[in-house]
Design a protein around this motif. Structure first.
Motif, short mmCIF file in Angstrom:
data_model
loop_
_atom_site.label_atom_id
_atom_site.label_comp_id
_atom_site.label_asym_id
_atom_site.label_seq_id
_atom_site.Cartn_x
_atom_site.Cartn_y
_atom_site.Cartn_z
N LEU A 51 17.43 -3.97 89.25
CA LEU A 51 16.13 -4.63 89.26
C LEU A 51 15.01 -3.63 89.06
O LEU A 51 15.18 -2.44 89.32
CB LEU A 51 15.90 -5.32 90.61
CG LEU A 51 16.88 -6.41 90.99
CD1 LEU A 51 17.88 -5.89 91.96
CD2 LEU A 51 16.14 -7.58 91.56
N LEU A 52 13.87 -4.14 88.63
CA LEU A 52 12.67 -3.31 88.56
C LEU A 52 11.45 -4.17 88.79
O LEU A 52 11.46 -5.37 88.56
CB LEU A 52 12.58 -2.56 87.23
CG LEU A 52 12.46 -3.36 85.94
CD1 LEU A 52 11.01 -3.65 85.60
CD2 LEU A 52 13.12 -2.60 84.82
N GLN A 53 10.40 -3.51 89.27
CA GLN A 53 9.10 -4.16 89.48
C GLN A 53 8.12 -3.54 88.50
O GLN A 53 8.15 -2.33 88.27
CB GLN A 53 8.60 -3.91 90.90
CG GLN A 53 9.51 -4.46 91.97
CD GLN A 53 8.95 -4.24 93.36
OE1 GLN A 53 7.79 -4.55 93.63
NE2 GLN A 53 9.77 -3.73 94.25
N THR A 54 7.27 -4.37 87.91
CA THR A 54 6.32 -3.86 86.93
C THR A 54 5.04 -4.69 86.96
O THR A 54 4.95 -5.67 87.68
CB THR A 54 6.96 -3.85 85.51
OG1 THR A 54 6.07 -3.22 84.59
CG2 THR A 54 7.31 -5.24 85.04
N THR A 55 4.07 -4.26 86.19
CA THR A 55 2.83 -5.02 86.03
C THR A 55 2.79 -5.59 84.61
O THR A 55 3.50 -5.12 83.73
CB THR A 55 1.59 -4.13 86.24
OG1 THR A 55 1.50 -3.21 85.16
CG2 THR A 55 1.66 -3.38 87.56
N ILE A 56 1.92 -6.55 84.38
CA ILE A 56 1.82 -7.12 83.04
C ILE A 56 1.05 -6.20 82.09
O ILE A 56 0.98 -6.47 80.90
CB ILE A 56 1.18 -8.53 83.07
CG1 ILE A 56 -0.19 -8.49 83.73
CG2 ILE A 56 2.09 -9.51 83.78
CD1 ILE A 56 -0.95 -9.80 83.66
N GLN A 57 0.52 -5.11 82.60
CA GLN A 57 -0.26 -4.18 81.80
C GLN A 57 0.62 -3.17 81.05
O GLN A 57 0.10 -2.21 80.49
CB GLN A 57 -1.24 -3.43 82.70
CG GLN A 57 -2.21 -4.35 83.40
CD GLN A 57 -2.99 -3.65 84.49
OE1 GLN A 57 -2.81 -2.47 84.73
NE2 GLN A 57 -3.85 -4.38 85.15
N MET A 58 1.93 -3.39 81.02
CA MET A 58 2.84 -2.44 80.38
C MET A 58 3.71 -3.13 79.32
O MET A 58 4.93 -3.10 79.41
CB MET A 58 3.70 -1.77 81.44
CG MET A 58 2.90 -1.05 82.49
SD MET A 58 3.92 -0.29 83.75
CE MET A 58 4.70 0.99 82.84
N PRO A 59 3.11 -3.74 78.30
CA PRO A 59 3.89 -4.50 77.32
C PRO A 59 4.91 -3.65 76.56
O PRO A 59 6.00 -4.14 76.22
CB PRO A 59 2.84 -5.09 76.39
CG PRO A 59 1.62 -4.26 76.58
CD PRO A 59 1.68 -3.77 78.00
N GLU A 60 4.62 -2.40 76.30
CA GLU A 60 5.58 -1.54 75.58
C GLU A 60 6.82 -1.29 76.44
O GLU A 60 7.94 -1.31 75.94
CB GLU A 60 4.93 -0.21 75.18
CG GLU A 60 3.87 -0.36 74.12
CD GLU A 60 4.42 -0.97 72.83
OE1 GLU A 60 5.48 -0.54 72.36
OE2 GLU A 60 3.76 -1.89 72.30
#
Length: 93
Positions: A51-60
């Protein structure tokens, strides 16, 4: 050092990327892909889910995660979700 990844075991079957960082000068060289692939293929992990957690600000970064087989899913109960998280992605191993 140009990149780093850390894994955190959530339970016997699940690991989470605690960090995946690539230096700006080393991006787009395939380093993130290699680090993620190494985490996926580690026999000693003995895990079924990554699993990973991310923000929507990292489309690449999201493009890379999708390419490698991650899917958007809700976080499991054992995952401590940080405040800035806007998206959780999961890969079945």
């Amino acid at each position: 050092m140009v990149g780093c990844v850390a894994l955190k075991r959530l339970d016997g079957d699940t690991l989470e990327f605690a960090r995946l960082i690539i230096a700006k000068v080393a991006r787009n060289l395939g380093i993130a892909t290699k680090l993620i692939e190494r985490c996926i293929t580690r026999d000693e992990n003995n895990t079924k889910e990554l699993l990973l957690q991310t923000t929507i600000q990292m489309p690449e970064a999201h493009k890379l995660y999708y390419k490698l087989g991650f899917e958007d899913k809700p976080g499991p109960v054992q995952m401590r979700i940080v405040k800035r998280t806007e998206k959780i992605m999961v890969m079945q191993l």
